[in-house]
Design a protein around this motif. Sequence first.
Motif, PDB file in Angstrom:
ATOM      1  N   ALA A 139       0.827  -1.206   0.000  1.00 59.20           N
ATOM      2  CA  ALA A 139       0.000   0.000   0.000  1.00 59.20           C
ATOM      3  C   ALA A 139       0.862   1.257   0.000  1.00 59.20           C
ATOM      4  O   ALA A 139       0.555   2.233  -0.699  1.00 59.20           O
ATOM      5  N   LEU A 140       1.935   1.254   0.778  1.00 58.30           N
ATOM      6  CA  LEU A 140       2.822   2.414   0.801  1.00 58.30           C
ATOM      7  C   LEU A 140       3.519   2.614  -0.550  1.00 58.30           C
ATOM      8  O   LEU A 140       3.679   3.746  -1.015  1.00 58.30           O
ATOM      9  N   GLY A 148       7.073  -9.099  -2.310  1.00 59.85           N
ATOM     10  CA  GLY A 148       7.199 -10.504  -1.923  1.00 59.85           C
ATOM     11  C   GLY A 148       8.608 -11.022  -2.076  1.00 59.85           C
ATOM     12  O   GLY A 148       9.154 -11.677  -1.175  1.00 59.85           O
ATOM     13  N   THR A 149       9.238 -10.742  -3.210  1.00 60.31           N
ATOM     14  CA  THR A 149      10.599 -11.249  -3.423  1.00 60.31           C
ATOM     15  C   THR A 149      11.601 -10.529  -2.532  1.00 60.31           C
ATOM     16  O   THR A 149      12.498 -11.148  -1.960  1.00 60.31           O
ATOM     17  N   ALA A 150      11.468  -9.216  -2.380  1.00 68.49           N
ATOM     18  CA  ALA A 150      12.439  -8.463  -1.591  1.00 68.49           C
ATOM     19  C   ALA A 150      12.381  -8.830  -0.120  1.00 68.49           C
ATOM     20  O   ALA A 150      13.416  -8.843   0.569  1.00 68.49           O
ATOM     21  N   ARG A 151      11.191  -9.111   0.390  1.00 68.13           N
ATOM     22  CA  ARG A 151      11.056  -9.473   1.803  1.00 68.13           C
ATOM     23  C   ARG A 151      11.658 -10.846   2.111  1.00 68.13           C
ATOM     24  O   ARG A 151      11.855 -11.196   3.289  1.00 68.13           O
ATOM     25  N   ALA A 152      11.962 -11.607   1.091  1.00 67.56           N
ATOM     26  CA  ALA A 152      12.562 -12.928   1.304  1.00 67.56           C
ATOM     27  C   ALA A 152      14.084 -12.861   1.432  1.00 67.56           C
ATOM     28  O   ALA A 152      14.716 -13.867   1.754  1.00 67.56           O
ATOM     29  N   LEU A 153      14.667 -11.697   1.201  1.00 66.34           N
ATOM     30  CA  LEU A 153      16.120 -11.559   1.205  1.00 66.34           C
ATOM     31  C   LEU A 153      16.652 -11.208   2.591  1.00 66.34           C
ATOM     32  O   LEU A 153      15.926 -10.717   3.452  1.00 66.34           O
ATOM     33  N   ARG A 154      17.936 -11.441   2.767  1.00 65.47           N
ATOM     34  CA  ARG A 154      18.611 -11.047   3.992  1.00 65.47           C
ATOM     35  C   ARG A 154      19.214  -9.655   3.814  1.00 65.47           C
ATOM     36  O   ARG A 154      19.496  -9.238   2.679  1.00 65.47           O
ATOM     37  N   PRO A 155      19.465  -8.935   4.908  1.00 65.77           N
ATOM     38  CA  PRO A 155      20.046  -7.593   4.785  1.00 65.77           C
ATOM     39  C   PRO A 155      21.382  -7.573   4.065  1.00 65.77           C
ATOM     40  O   PRO A 155      21.708  -6.604   3.369  1.00 65.77           O
ATOM     41  N   GLU A 156      22.184  -8.642   4.215  1.00 67.10           N
ATOM     42  CA  GLU A 156      23.510  -8.657   3.596  1.00 67.10           C
ATOM     43  C   GLU A 156      23.500  -9.000   2.111  1.00 67.10           C
ATOM     44  O   GLU A 156      24.513  -8.847   1.412  1.00 67.10           O
ATOM     45  N   GLY A 162      16.879  14.777 -11.441  1.00 72.91           N
ATOM     46  CA  GLY A 162      18.144  15.189 -12.035  1.00 72.91           C
ATOM     47  C   GLY A 162      19.084  15.861 -11.063  1.00 72.91           C
ATOM     48  O   GLY A 162      20.020  16.542 -11.472  1.00 72.91           O
ATOM     49  N   GLU A 163      18.877  15.639  -9.758  1.00 75.84           N
ATOM     50  CA  GLU A 163      19.714  16.300  -8.756  1.00 75.84           C
ATOM     51  C   GLU A 163      20.948  15.491  -8.392  1.00 75.84           C
ATOM     52  O   GLU A 163      21.915  16.042  -7.876  1.00 75.84           O
ATOM     53  N   VAL A 164      20.914  14.188  -8.599  1.00 71.60           N
ATOM     54  CA  VAL A 164      22.036  13.321  -8.234  1.00 71.60           C
ATOM     55  C   VAL A 164      22.297  12.341  -9.368  1.00 71.60           C
ATOM     56  O   VAL A 164      21.433  12.094 -10.213  1.00 71.60           O
ATOM     57  N   HIS A 165      23.521  11.799  -9.390  1.00 70.30           N
ATOM     58  CA  HIS A 165      23.863  10.826 -10.423  1.00 70.30           C
ATOM     59  C   HIS A 165      23.015   9.565 -10.301  1.00 70.30           C
ATOM     60  O   HIS A 165      22.572   8.989 -11.292  1.00 70.30           O
ATOM     61  N   SER A 166      22.872   9.111  -9.084  1.00 69.24           N
ATOM     62  CA  SER A 166      22.094   7.890  -8.843  1.00 69.24           C
ATOM     63  C   SER A 166      21.411   8.037  -7.495  1.00 69.24           C
ATOM     64  O   SER A 166      21.793   8.883  -6.680  1.00 69.24           O
ATOM     65  N   THR A 167      20.438   7.216  -7.279  1.00 72.54           N
ATOM     66  CA  THR A 167      19.584   7.480  -6.121  1.00 72.54           C
ATOM     67  C   THR A 167      19.982   6.706  -4.870  1.00 72.54           C
ATOM     68  O   THR A 167      19.997   7.276  -3.784  1.00 72.54           O
ATOM     69  N   TYR A 168      20.314   5.432  -4.962  1.00 74.56           N
ATOM     70  CA  TYR A 168      20.518   4.635  -3.759  1.00 74.56           C
ATOM     71  C   TYR A 168      21.967   4.659  -3.280  1.00 74.56           C
ATOM     72  O   TYR A 168      22.894   4.580  -4.086  1.00 74.56           O
ATOM     73  N   ASP A 169      22.141   4.747  -1.974  1.00 71.84           N
ATOM     74  CA  ASP A 169      23.453   4.598  -1.361  1.00 71.84           C
ATOM     75  C   ASP A 169      23.706   3.102  -1.214  1.00 71.84           C
ATOM     76  O   ASP A 169      23.152   2.443  -0.339  1.00 71.84           O
ATOM     77  N   HIS A 170      24.549   2.570  -2.085  1.00 70.37           N
ATOM     78  CA  HIS A 170      24.714   1.107  -2.119  1.00 70.37           C
ATOM     79  C   HIS A 170      25.316   0.571  -0.836  1.00 70.37           C
ATOM     80  O   HIS A 170      25.081  -0.585  -0.462  1.00 70.37           O
ATOM     81  N   ARG A 171      26.081   1.363  -0.120  1.00 77.39           N
ATOM     82  CA  ARG A 171      26.691   0.874   1.112  1.00 77.39           C
ATOM     83  C   ARG A 171      25.650   0.710   2.215  1.00 77.39           C
ATOM     84  O   ARG A 171      25.718  -0.223   3.005  1.00 77.39           O
ATOM     85  N   ARG A 172      24.698   1.619   2.236  1.00 78.29           N
ATOM     86  CA  ARG A 172      23.651   1.553   3.267  1.00 78.29           C
ATOM     87  C   ARG A 172      22.568   0.546   2.918  1.00 78.29           C
ATOM     88  O   ARG A 172      22.112  -0.224   3.775  1.00 78.29           O
ATOM     89  N   MET A 173      22.144   0.529   1.679  1.00 79.25           N
ATOM     90  CA  MET A 173      20.997  -0.281   1.265  1.00 79.25           C
ATOM     91  C   MET A 173      21.369  -1.634   0.668  1.00 79.25           C
ATOM     92  O   MET A 173      20.494  -2.455   0.433  1.00 79.25           O
ATOM     93  N   GLY A 213      13.361  -1.143  -3.643  1.00 75.91           N
ATOM     94  CA  GLY A 213      14.103  -0.107  -2.949  1.00 75.91           C
ATOM     95  C   GLY A 213      13.481   0.242  -1.608  1.00 75.91           C
ATOM     96  O   GLY A 213      14.191   0.454  -0.612  1.00 75.91           O
ATOM     97  N   PHE A 214      12.160   0.276  -1.547  1.00 75.37           N
ATOM     98  CA  PHE A 214      11.462   0.562  -0.302  1.00 75.37           C
ATOM     99  C   PHE A 214      11.816  -0.474   0.760  1.00 75.37           C
ATOM    100  O   PHE A 214      12.147  -0.130   1.901  1.00 75.37           O
ATOM    101  N   VAL A 215      11.773  -1.750   0.393  1.00 74.86           N
ATOM    102  CA  VAL A 215      12.093  -2.815   1.342  1.00 74.86           C
ATOM    103  C   VAL A 215      13.550  -2.728   1.795  1.00 74.86           C
ATOM    104  O   VAL A 215      13.871  -2.989   2.961  1.00 74.86           O
ATOM    105  N   ARG A 216      14.434  -2.325   0.888  1.00 76.87           N
ATOM    106  CA  ARG A 216      15.850  -2.264   1.214  1.00 76.87           C
ATOM    107  C   ARG A 216      16.218  -1.027   2.022  1.00 76.87           C
ATOM    108  O   ARG A 216      17.383  -0.836   2.370  1.00 76.87           O
ATOM    109  N   GLY A 217      15.247  -0.174   2.312  1.00 77.61           N
ATOM    110  CA  GLY A 217      15.510   0.950   3.197  1.00 77.61           C
ATOM    111  C   GLY A 217      15.612   2.302   2.543  1.00 77.61           C
ATOM    112  O   GLY A 217      16.191   3.238   3.117  1.00 77.61           O
ATOM    113  N   ALA A 218      15.052   2.469   1.351  1.00 75.22           N
ATOM    114  CA  ALA A 218      15.091   3.761   0.676  1.00 75.22           C
ATOM    115  C   ALA A 218      14.376   4.814   1.509  1.00 75.22           C
ATOM    116  O   ALA A 218      13.337   4.551   2.121  1.00 75.22           O
TER     117      ALA A 218
END
Length: 374
Positions: free
Chosen positions: A54-55, A87-95, A124-135, A108-113
């Motif tokens: 829903a979110l 469904g698929t993202a919730r099946a993954l581990r944080p690592e 167009g404000e940044v090269h890419s959106t996700y911080d790969h080290r955090r997410m 991305g939402f599940v991974r902590g965006a």
Amino acid sequence: MVHTLNPTAEPATDTDDVARLVRADGTRVADAELDRWVEDVDHEMLRGLYRDMALVRRTDAEGVALQRQGQLGLWAPCRGQEATQIGTARALRPEDFVFPSYRELGVGFVRGAQPSDVVLAWRGEVHSTYDHRRMRTAPPQIIIGAQTLHAVGYAMGVQRDGADEIAVAYFGDGATSQGDVNEAMVFASSFGAPVVFVCSNNQWAISEPVTVQSRFPIAGRAPGFGVPSMRVDGNDVLACLGAMRWAADHARSGRGPAFLEAVTYRMGPHTTSDDPTRYRSAEEEERWARRDPLERLEALLRHEHAWDEDFASAVAGEADAWAAAVRDATLGAVSREPLTVFDDVYAEPHAGLAAQRDRFAAYLDGFSDQGATR
């Protein structure tokens, strides 16, 4: 473990020949291959999956609205594909490390965006959106299918490091016609890489139907590379959770790659620059609307007396708050100076980049009489 495919299934859009745990009307159905992977899923977890979807749907609607108002340059809607992504993202581990395409808002939402992660690249404000080290998530890939090779390369590195993690590549049905995807499966199979391929078959590669991309179900291709596959109902979040748990376990246990084809539907346009009414019928859209993933899960919760209006109201309120935060992040964005576009492109500066920067600076100087700044 390969979900049995009918070799004469016709067409590739067939939704009967899929692994499923919840029918479109919200009633349960047994599936011997999937049931054991979701035995722990109780009503609280199902409500959590509904809340996630829903979110994401509310955020997606906000993204479309912001683009229509000129606040975003483009938006790639994911309405209708929430069950596949959540469904698929919730099946993954944080690592675990995820390599998404540009449409995986829910992943991305599940991974902590955070709200700003959702919109600043589209603005167009940044090269890419996700911080790969955090997410533990790579920036969404625009080049069709390229992320599959990135995922396999990462998985081969994980394999050599002996780490207990997997890589996951998300892509659409159209990407399976790209050489990158097929080459990725060759390498993954040959080296037994711990990677899961998730194909979101949303029926349309821009304006080309999946029946043009693939005469038979896409999941049937993977075994030809030596990769076990499953074709799952992508509008059934419980089945998607179970399917990914199987695939992740297969990859993590040293048995090599796995492939999922999630049969779903893109309810909106390919992007906000597209008009789907030019190439698909209202009847088709209505048929798929009856398979809506959120309505299906709500029906299941109602059937099992796990739905109440207080829960629905709380979810709606949280969704509105998240969408408001996304809007605030968009409207509050501060554009960087133009020449900073060259920052953070390479780890170390070099002459070629410096020359490009100088040429762009000279171009900007041509607008100095109009008050342009660097």
